[in-house]
Each structure stands twice: as C-alpha cells, then as structure tokens.
Motif scaffolding. Sequence first.
Motif, PDB file in Angstrom:
ATOM      1  N   ARG A 121      59.004 -49.168  25.890  1.00  0.00           N
ATOM      2  CA  ARG A 121      60.025 -48.146  25.609  1.00  0.00           C
ATOM      3  C   ARG A 121      59.693 -46.823  26.293  1.00  0.00           C
ATOM      4  NH1 ARG A 121      60.037 -50.356  20.373  1.00  0.00           N
ATOM      5  NH2 ARG A 121      58.723 -48.671  19.615  1.00  0.00           N
ATOM      6  N   ARG A 122      58.418 -46.560  26.553  1.00  0.00           N
ATOM      7  CA  ARG A 122      58.020 -45.312  27.203  1.00  0.00           C
ATOM      8  C   ARG A 122      58.209 -45.342  28.722  1.00  0.00           C
ATOM      9  NH1 ARG A 122      52.809 -42.728  24.539  1.00  0.00           N
ATOM     10  NH2 ARG A 122      52.722 -42.023  26.684  1.00  0.00           N
ATOM     11  N   LEU A 123      58.494 -46.499  29.284  1.00  0.00           N
ATOM     12  CA  LEU A 123      58.736 -46.600  30.722  1.00  0.00           C
ATOM     13  C   LEU A 123      60.059 -45.917  31.064  1.00  0.00           C
ATOM     14  CD1 LEU A 123      57.820 -50.370  31.280  1.00  0.00           C
ATOM     15  CD2 LEU A 123      56.423 -48.388  31.887  1.00  0.00           C
ATOM     16  N   SER A 124      60.240 -45.636  32.348  1.00  0.00           N
ATOM     17  CA  SER A 124      61.528 -45.083  32.780  1.00  0.00           C
ATOM     18  C   SER A 124      62.615 -46.140  32.561  1.00  0.00           C
ATOM     19  CB  SER A 124      61.472 -44.702  34.261  1.00  0.00           C
ATOM     20  OG  SER A 124      61.444 -45.877  35.063  1.00  0.00           O
ATOM     21  N   ASP A 125      63.860 -45.720  32.509  1.00  0.00           N
ATOM     22  CA  ASP A 125      64.968 -46.663  32.302  1.00  0.00           C
ATOM     23  C   ASP A 125      64.968 -47.747  33.375  1.00  0.00           C
ATOM     24  OD1 ASP A 125      65.793 -45.264  30.080  1.00  0.00           O
ATOM     25  OD2 ASP A 125      67.368 -44.151  31.141  1.00  0.00           O
ATOM     26  N   ARG A 126      64.728 -47.364  34.604  1.00  0.00           N
ATOM     27  CA  ARG A 126      64.718 -48.319  35.721  1.00  0.00           C
ATOM     28  C   ARG A 126      63.581 -49.338  35.556  1.00  0.00           C
ATOM     29  NH1 ARG A 126      67.340 -48.254  40.236  1.00  0.00           N
ATOM     30  NH2 ARG A 126      66.575 -49.290  42.076  1.00  0.00           N
ATOM     31  N   GLN A 127      62.396 -48.873  35.149  1.00  0.00           N
ATOM     32  CA  GLN A 127      61.261 -49.773  34.943  1.00  0.00           C
ATOM     33  C   GLN A 127      61.527 -50.714  33.769  1.00  0.00           C
ATOM     34  OE1 GLN A 127      58.155 -46.839  34.534  1.00  0.00           O
ATOM     35  NE2 GLN A 127      57.518 -47.061  36.672  1.00  0.00           N
ATOM     36  N   LYS A 128      62.092 -50.192  32.677  1.00  0.00           N
ATOM     37  CA  LYS A 128      62.416 -51.038  31.521  1.00  0.00           C
ATOM     38  C   LYS A 128      63.388 -52.140  31.919  1.00  0.00           C
ATOM     39  CE  LYS A 128      63.464 -47.624  28.756  1.00  0.00           C
ATOM     40  NZ  LYS A 128      63.837 -46.727  27.694  1.00  0.00           N
ATOM     41  N   THR A 158      59.045 -51.277  41.719  1.00  0.00           N
ATOM     42  CA  THR A 158      59.324 -50.823  40.354  1.00  0.00           C
ATOM     43  C   THR A 158      58.504 -51.617  39.350  1.00  0.00           C
ATOM     44  OG1 THR A 158      61.561 -50.167  40.997  1.00  0.00           O
ATOM     45  CG2 THR A 158      61.152 -50.481  38.638  1.00  0.00           C
ATOM     46  N   LEU A 159      58.441 -52.941  39.536  1.00  0.00           N
ATOM     47  CA  LEU A 159      57.641 -53.785  38.644  1.00  0.00           C
ATOM     48  C   LEU A 159      56.157 -53.424  38.746  1.00  0.00           C
ATOM     49  CD1 LEU A 159      59.382 -57.243  39.157  1.00  0.00           C
ATOM     50  CD2 LEU A 159      59.301 -55.907  37.033  1.00  0.00           C
ATOM     51  N   SER A 160      55.690 -53.188  39.951  1.00  0.00           N
ATOM     52  CA  SER A 160      54.285 -52.826  40.148  1.00  0.00           C
ATOM     53  C   SER A 160      53.960 -51.500  39.460  1.00  0.00           C
ATOM     54  CB  SER A 160      53.987 -52.725  41.644  1.00  0.00           C
ATOM     55  OG  SER A 160      52.664 -52.297  41.854  1.00  0.00           O
ATOM     56  N   ASP A 161      54.837 -50.525  39.623  1.00  0.00           N
ATOM     57  CA  ASP A 161      54.627 -49.232  38.968  1.00  0.00           C
ATOM     58  C   ASP A 161      54.649 -49.372  37.445  1.00  0.00           C
ATOM     59  OD1 ASP A 161      54.519 -48.104  41.490  1.00  0.00           O
ATOM     60  OD2 ASP A 161      56.553 -47.253  41.402  1.00  0.00           O
ATOM     61  N   ALA A 162      55.564 -50.193  36.941  1.00  0.00           N
ATOM     62  CA  ALA A 162      55.660 -50.402  35.489  1.00  0.00           C
ATOM     63  C   ALA A 162      54.399 -51.076  34.957  1.00  0.00           C
ATOM     64  CB  ALA A 162      56.895 -51.245  35.164  1.00  0.00           C
ATOM     65  N   ARG A 163      53.913 -52.095  35.682  1.00  0.00           N
ATOM     66  CA  ARG A 163      52.682 -52.775  35.246  1.00  0.00           C
ATOM     67  C   ARG A 163      51.502 -51.811  35.245  1.00  0.00           C
ATOM     68  NH1 ARG A 163      54.933 -57.233  38.322  1.00  0.00           N
ATOM     69  NH2 ARG A 163      53.847 -56.432  40.137  1.00  0.00           N
ATOM     70  N   GLU A 164      51.429 -50.959  36.250  1.00  0.00           N
ATOM     71  CA  GLU A 164      50.345 -49.971  36.330  1.00  0.00           C
ATOM     72  C   GLU A 164      50.412 -48.996  35.149  1.00  0.00           C
ATOM     73  OE1 GLU A 164      46.963 -48.221  37.284  1.00  0.00           O
ATOM     74  OE2 GLU A 164      47.748 -50.016  38.268  1.00  0.00           O
ATOM     75  N   ARG A 165      51.597 -48.546  34.840  1.00  0.00           N
ATOM     76  CA  ARG A 165      51.754 -47.627  33.701  1.00  0.00           C
ATOM     77  C   ARG A 165      51.386 -48.326  32.395  1.00  0.00           C
ATOM     78  NH1 ARG A 165      55.995 -43.581  31.745  1.00  0.00           N
ATOM     79  NH2 ARG A 165      54.976 -42.959  29.821  1.00  0.00           N
ATOM     80  N   LEU A 166      51.804 -49.588  32.237  1.00  0.00           N
ATOM     81  CA  LEU A 166      51.465 -50.338  31.018  1.00  0.00           C
ATOM     82  C   LEU A 166      49.956 -50.546  30.917  1.00  0.00           C
ATOM     83  CD1 LEU A 166      54.355 -52.964  30.979  1.00  0.00           C
ATOM     84  CD2 LEU A 166      54.033 -51.027  29.410  1.00  0.00           C
ATOM     85  N   ARG A 167      49.302 -50.859  32.041  1.00  0.00           N
ATOM     86  CA  ARG A 167      47.844 -51.008  32.046  1.00  0.00           C
ATOM     87  C   ARG A 167      47.168 -49.721  31.610  1.00  0.00           C
ATOM     88  NH1 ARG A 167      48.286 -54.734  36.101  1.00  0.00           N
ATOM     89  NH2 ARG A 167      48.622 -53.239  37.748  1.00  0.00           N
ATOM     90  N   HIS A 168      47.666 -48.619  32.123  1.00  0.00           N
ATOM     91  CA  HIS A 168      47.102 -47.309  31.769  1.00  0.00           C
ATOM     92  C   HIS A 168      47.323 -47.010  30.289  1.00  0.00           C
ATOM     93  CE1 HIS A 168      47.324 -42.916  31.265  1.00  0.00           C
ATOM     94  NE2 HIS A 168      46.230 -42.930  32.040  1.00  0.00           N
ATOM     95  N   ASP A 169      48.546 -47.215  29.790  1.00  0.00           N
ATOM     96  CA  ASP A 169      48.875 -46.877  28.406  1.00  0.00           C
ATOM     97  C   ASP A 169      48.225 -47.818  27.396  1.00  0.00           C
ATOM     98  OD1 ASP A 169      50.399 -44.806  29.333  1.00  0.00           O
ATOM     99  OD2 ASP A 169      52.344 -45.734  28.883  1.00  0.00           O
ATOM    100  N   LEU A 170      48.112 -49.092  27.756  1.00  0.00           N
ATOM    101  CA  LEU A 170      47.602 -50.084  26.792  1.00  0.00           C
ATOM    102  C   LEU A 170      46.104 -50.297  26.895  1.00  0.00           C
ATOM    103  CD1 LEU A 170      50.491 -52.664  27.071  1.00  0.00           C
ATOM    104  CD2 LEU A 170      50.046 -51.109  25.171  1.00  0.00           C
ATOM    105  N   GLY A 171      45.520 -49.962  28.009  1.00  0.00           N
ATOM    106  CA  GLY A 171      44.084 -50.136  28.177  1.00  0.00           C
ATOM    107  C   GLY A 171      43.698 -51.540  28.583  1.00  0.00           C
ATOM    108  N   GLU A 172      42.432 -51.753  28.736  1.00  0.00           N
ATOM    109  CA  GLU A 172      41.895 -53.013  29.239  1.00  0.00           C
ATOM    110  C   GLU A 172      42.095 -54.186  28.270  1.00  0.00           C
ATOM    111  OE1 GLU A 172      40.627 -53.298  32.326  1.00  0.00           O
ATOM    112  OE2 GLU A 172      41.161 -51.199  32.579  1.00  0.00           O
ATOM    113  N   ASP A 173      42.207 -53.910  26.967  1.00  0.00           N
ATOM    114  CA  ASP A 173      42.342 -54.979  25.984  1.00  0.00           C
ATOM    115  C   ASP A 173      43.612 -55.811  26.165  1.00  0.00           C
ATOM    116  OD1 ASP A 173      40.019 -54.070  24.862  1.00  0.00           O
ATOM    117  OD2 ASP A 173      41.022 -52.896  23.299  1.00  0.00           O
ATOM    118  N   PHE A 174      44.588 -55.300  26.873  1.00  0.00           N
ATOM    119  CA  PHE A 174      45.875 -55.975  26.985  1.00  0.00           C
ATOM    120  C   PHE A 174      46.070 -56.701  28.294  1.00  0.00           C
ATOM    121  CE2 PHE A 174      46.534 -53.098  23.540  1.00  0.00           C
ATOM    122  CZ  PHE A 174      47.344 -53.823  22.688  1.00  0.00           C
ATOM    123  N   GLU A 175      45.114 -56.674  29.187  1.00  0.00           N
ATOM    124  CA  GLU A 175      45.317 -57.319  30.492  1.00  0.00           C
ATOM    125  C   GLU A 175      45.216 -58.813  30.371  1.00  0.00           C
ATOM    126  OE1 GLU A 175      43.611 -55.648  33.958  1.00  0.00           O
ATOM    127  OE2 GLU A 175      43.456 -53.722  32.993  1.00  0.00           O
TER     128      GLU A 175
END
Length: 175
Positions: A121-128, A158-175
Amino acid sequence: MDRPPPSTKADSALVPDLRGEDAFTEWVAPHWAAMTHLASRLCGRPIGEDVLQEALTTAWRKRAQFDPQRGSARNRLLALTADQARKAHRRSTRRAESQLIDLPITSPAANRDIDIDHAIRRLSDRQKLAIDLYYFLGLPVADVARVMRCAEGTVKSTLSDARERLRHDLGEDFE
C-alpha cells in the motif's frame, strides 16, 4: 473504385456484437474474477465494489470502441478497472488527506501478511498496479504493459523499483 471484399462469418467473429445486454454479460463474465480481484487489491472491498460498477458502466458506454486487434477483452476490462480505481483513489485522497496516518512497518512473523500488504500500500500507484497485475493476477509482462498503457521495459523497471522498495521496507526477513 475497389470495393471491400464481402464480409465473411470469420470476419464478424473477430469483433463481438456487444449491443445486447446478454452478449455484453457473456463478454465480461470470463474476466469478472480478475476485475474483482484487481479492484479489491487496489481499493479494498467496499470501494472496490463501486470501482467495479464504474468500470462496467464505462465498458458498456464504450463497448462500440472495443477492437480485438488492439488487445484482448481481459486487458481492456482490467485497464478500465485500474483507471476507475485510480480515479476513486484520487477522490478519496482529496477528501481524507488530513486523516491519513502512515504507520511504521514492523515485521514479526505473526504479522507477515499484514506487513506485506501494508508495504504494498505504501508503493506508488503505478508500482501497486504493476505488482497486483503481475504477481496477484499472474499476467505476463506484455499484458501488464497493455493494461498500464506503457512499454514492457517500463513495466520491468517499475516492478524492479517496487521490489527494491519492498526489500528496503520489509528487511531481509522477507526475501
């Protein structure tokens, strides 16, 4: 003056006759689940239902403009759903902008799904939209590009940027 060749049954099968309600319903029915899922992912349940109704109304109004040579019915209906979700989001954001609270993301194992949804939900509209179409609806990149009305390379980026943001926000535990 050359005359166009006579219409054949095969030619008329390319463009569905969507004038009647029954034909329109048959045209939409195979894609209803994907439209519902996308609207729910983008807007949540109560607003998603309104988004679906608006998308159907738009599809009905513009049914004569559908050209199967420019894209599939699924892509057309998903694009209309995404457009209506964007409009609904803009309306609700304008109304409730002062009420938005941005909660920090936590990642205890028990709240994993909640955290992922919150991070999305915190991603940009385009990334979501790209994430929902590609991962949750399983559309190939080419179809995501058609729905988003952009190039395939833009979808990949866009998908790559979204995955990078999710990795950053969620941390290593979610990879």
